[in-house]
Design a protein around this motif. Structure first.
Motif, PDB file in Angstrom:
ATOM      1  N   TRP A  49       0.831  -1.208   0.000  1.00 33.83           N
ATOM      2  CA  TRP A  49       0.000   0.000   0.000  1.00 33.83           C
ATOM      3  C   TRP A  49       0.866   1.259   0.000  1.00 33.83           C
ATOM      4  N   ARG A  50       1.982   1.245   0.736  1.00 37.00           N
ATOM      5  CA  ARG A  50       2.884   2.398   0.837  1.00 37.00           C
ATOM      6  C   ARG A  50       4.145   2.205  -0.001  1.00 37.00           C
ATOM      7  N   TRP A  51       4.035   1.524  -1.112  1.00 38.08           N
ATOM      8  CA  TRP A  51       5.165   1.131  -1.943  1.00 38.08           C
ATOM      9  C   TRP A  51       6.011   2.329  -2.374  1.00 38.08           C
ATOM     10  N   ASP A  52       5.389   3.437  -2.685  1.00 36.33           N
ATOM     11  CA  ASP A  52       6.117   4.587  -3.214  1.00 36.33           C
ATOM     12  C   ASP A  52       6.893   5.351  -2.142  1.00 36.33           C
ATOM     13  N   GLN A  53       6.721   5.037  -0.868  1.00 33.57           N
ATOM     14  CA  GLN A  53       7.417   5.742   0.200  1.00 33.57           C
ATOM     15  C   GLN A  53       8.769   5.116   0.552  1.00 33.57           C
ATOM     16  N   PHE A  54       9.164   4.059  -0.115  1.00 30.34           N
ATOM     17  CA  PHE A  54      10.433   3.389   0.174  1.00 30.34           C
ATOM     18  C   PHE A  54      11.404   3.610  -0.969  1.00 30.34           C
ATOM     19  N   ASP A  55      12.698   3.660  -0.631  1.00 30.60           N
ATOM     20  CA  ASP A  55      13.690   3.673  -1.693  1.00 30.60           C
ATOM     21  C   ASP A  55      13.954   2.230  -2.131  1.00 30.60           C
ATOM     22  N   GLY A  56      14.681   2.058  -3.218  1.00 31.13           N
ATOM     23  CA  GLY A  56      14.840   0.741  -3.828  1.00 31.13           C
ATOM     24  C   GLY A  56      15.466  -0.313  -2.943  1.00 31.13           C
ATOM     25  N   HIS A  57      16.567   0.002  -2.266  1.00 30.23           N
ATOM     26  CA  HIS A  57      17.259  -0.987  -1.438  1.00 30.23           C
ATOM     27  C   HIS A  57      16.413  -1.381  -0.233  1.00 30.23           C
ATOM     28  N   GLU A  58      15.862  -0.391   0.443  1.00 30.32           N
ATOM     29  CA  GLU A  58      15.039  -0.673   1.623  1.00 30.32           C
ATOM     30  C   GLU A  58      13.764  -1.419   1.237  1.00 30.32           C
ATOM     31  N   ARG A  59      13.200  -1.096   0.098  1.00 25.20           N
ATOM     32  CA  ARG A  59      11.993  -1.760  -0.386  1.00 25.20           C
ATOM     33  C   ARG A  59      12.237  -3.245  -0.601  1.00 25.20           C
ATOM     34  N   GLY A  60      13.372  -3.587  -1.198  1.00 28.72           N
ATOM     35  CA  GLY A  60      13.673  -4.987  -1.467  1.00 28.72           C
ATOM     36  C   GLY A  60      13.854  -5.806  -0.203  1.00 28.72           C
ATOM     37  N   ILE A  61      14.552  -5.251   0.773  1.00 28.28           N
ATOM     38  CA  ILE A  61      14.784  -5.969   2.024  1.00 28.28           C
ATOM     39  C   ILE A  61      13.476  -6.191   2.772  1.00 28.28           C
ATOM     40  N   LYS A  62      12.672  -5.146   2.883  1.00 24.33           N
ATOM     41  CA  LYS A  62      11.404  -5.258   3.605  1.00 24.33           C
ATOM     42  C   LYS A  62      10.442  -6.201   2.879  1.00 24.33           C
ATOM     43  N   LEU A  63      10.415  -6.143   1.553  1.00 19.06           N
ATOM     44  CA  LEU A  63       9.545  -7.028   0.789  1.00 19.06           C
ATOM     45  C   LEU A  63       9.960  -8.488   0.948  1.00 19.06           C
ATOM     46  N   PHE A  64      11.255  -8.767   0.896  1.00 21.18           N
ATOM     47  CA  PHE A  64      11.748 -10.130   1.070  1.00 21.18           C
ATOM     48  C   PHE A  64      11.368 -10.677   2.445  1.00 21.18           C
ATOM     49  N   PHE A  65      11.575  -9.875   3.479  1.00 17.44           N
ATOM     50  CA  PHE A  65      11.270 -10.309   4.839  1.00 17.44           C
ATOM     51  C   PHE A  65       9.762 -10.510   5.029  1.00 17.44           C
ATOM     52  N   ALA A  66       8.943  -9.600   4.504  1.00 13.92           N
ATOM     53  CA  ALA A  66       7.492  -9.716   4.657  1.00 13.92           C
ATOM     54  C   ALA A  66       6.950 -10.925   3.896  1.00 13.92           C
ATOM     55  N   ILE A  67       7.445 -11.184   2.701  1.00 20.51           N
ATOM     56  CA  ILE A  67       6.993 -12.348   1.933  1.00 20.51           C
ATOM     57  C   ILE A  67       7.437 -13.636   2.620  1.00 20.51           C
ATOM     58  N   GLY A  68       8.661 -13.662   3.131  1.00 20.33           N
ATOM     59  CA  GLY A  68       9.140 -14.855   3.827  1.00 20.33           C
ATOM     60  C   GLY A  68       8.316 -15.181   5.059  1.00 20.33           C
ATOM     61  N   MET A  69       8.027 -14.187   5.869  1.00 17.10           N
ATOM     62  CA  MET A  69       7.225 -14.423   7.076  1.00 17.10           C
ATOM     63  C   MET A  69       5.785 -14.780   6.724  1.00 17.10           C
ATOM     64  N   THR A  70       5.233 -14.157   5.686  1.00 16.25           N
ATOM     65  CA  THR A  70       3.874 -14.495   5.257  1.00 16.25           C
ATOM     66  C   THR A  70       3.808 -15.934   4.770  1.00 16.25           C
ATOM     67  N   ALA A  71       4.805 -16.352   3.993  1.00 16.44           N
ATOM     68  CA  ALA A  71       4.836 -17.739   3.523  1.00 16.44           C
ATOM     69  C   ALA A  71       4.963 -18.704   4.691  1.00 16.44           C
ATOM     70  N   PHE A  72       5.775 -18.355   5.680  1.00 18.58           N
ATOM     71  CA  PHE A  72       5.919 -19.210   6.855  1.00 18.58           C
ATOM     72  C   PHE A  72       4.581 -19.363   7.584  1.00 18.58           C
ATOM     73  N   ILE A  73       3.874 -18.262   7.755  1.00 22.79           N
ATOM     74  CA  ILE A  73       2.592 -18.328   8.461  1.00 22.79           C
ATOM     75  C   ILE A  73       1.554 -19.080   7.637  1.00 22.79           C
ATOM     76  N   VAL A  74       1.455 -18.760   6.348  1.00 25.33           N
ATOM     77  CA  VAL A  74       0.425 -19.392   5.514  1.00 25.33           C
ATOM     78  C   VAL A  74       0.687 -20.881   5.356  1.00 25.33           C
ATOM     79  N   PHE A  75       1.934 -21.265   5.092  1.00 24.28           N
ATOM     80  CA  PHE A  75       2.222 -22.676   4.834  1.00 24.28           C
ATOM     81  C   PHE A  75       2.507 -23.474   6.092  1.00 24.28           C
ATOM     82  N   GLY A  76       2.986 -22.825   7.153  1.00 20.42           N
ATOM     83  CA  GLY A  76       3.397 -23.563   8.333  1.00 20.42           C
ATOM     84  C   GLY A  76       2.428 -23.532   9.498  1.00 20.42           C
ATOM     85  N   LEU A  77       1.750 -22.430   9.711  1.00 18.82           N
ATOM     86  CA  LEU A  77       0.960 -22.294  10.921  1.00 18.82           C
ATOM     87  C   LEU A  77      -0.547 -22.396  10.717  1.00 18.82           C
TER      88      LEU A  77
END
Length: 88
Positions: A29-57
């Motif tokens: 939702w707030r995609w345009d408020q991040f710079d490129g490097h920070e956006r990639g790190i936060k996106l990777f971490f959020a997708i990883g945790m979401t996948a862990f919750i959806v597939f594992g818990l």
């Protein structure tokens, strides 16, 4: 542009750890408020945790419900961006 409080490193980490799908949606939702490097790190971490919750818990039958809801919310964000871009 000033970033919201939840996008700082520690609040984002705790939000992602506790409410990963919500954090992923906030990030998109707030995609345009991040710079490129920070956006990639936060996106990777959020997708990883979401996948862990959806597939594992979550129970096994909830995946066909969760993924379309997340996809629909991301599609709505894209539609809102297109409308905002066309109107000015």
């Amino acid at each position: 542009m000033t970033q919201p409080w939840y996008t700082r490193h520690m609040p984002f980490f705790f939000l992602t750890f506790l409410f990963a799908p919500l954090t992923l949606l906030l990030l998109v939702w707030r995609w345009d408020q991040f710079d490129g490097h920070e956006r990639g790190i936060k996106l990777f971490f959020a997708i990883g945790m979401t996948a862990f919750i959806v597939f594992g818990l979550l129970p096994r039958g909830s995946l066909p419900i969760i993924l379309p809801v997340i996809g629909l919310l991301i599609a709505l964000k894209l539609v809102f961006n297109l409308i905002k871009r066309k109107t000015g």
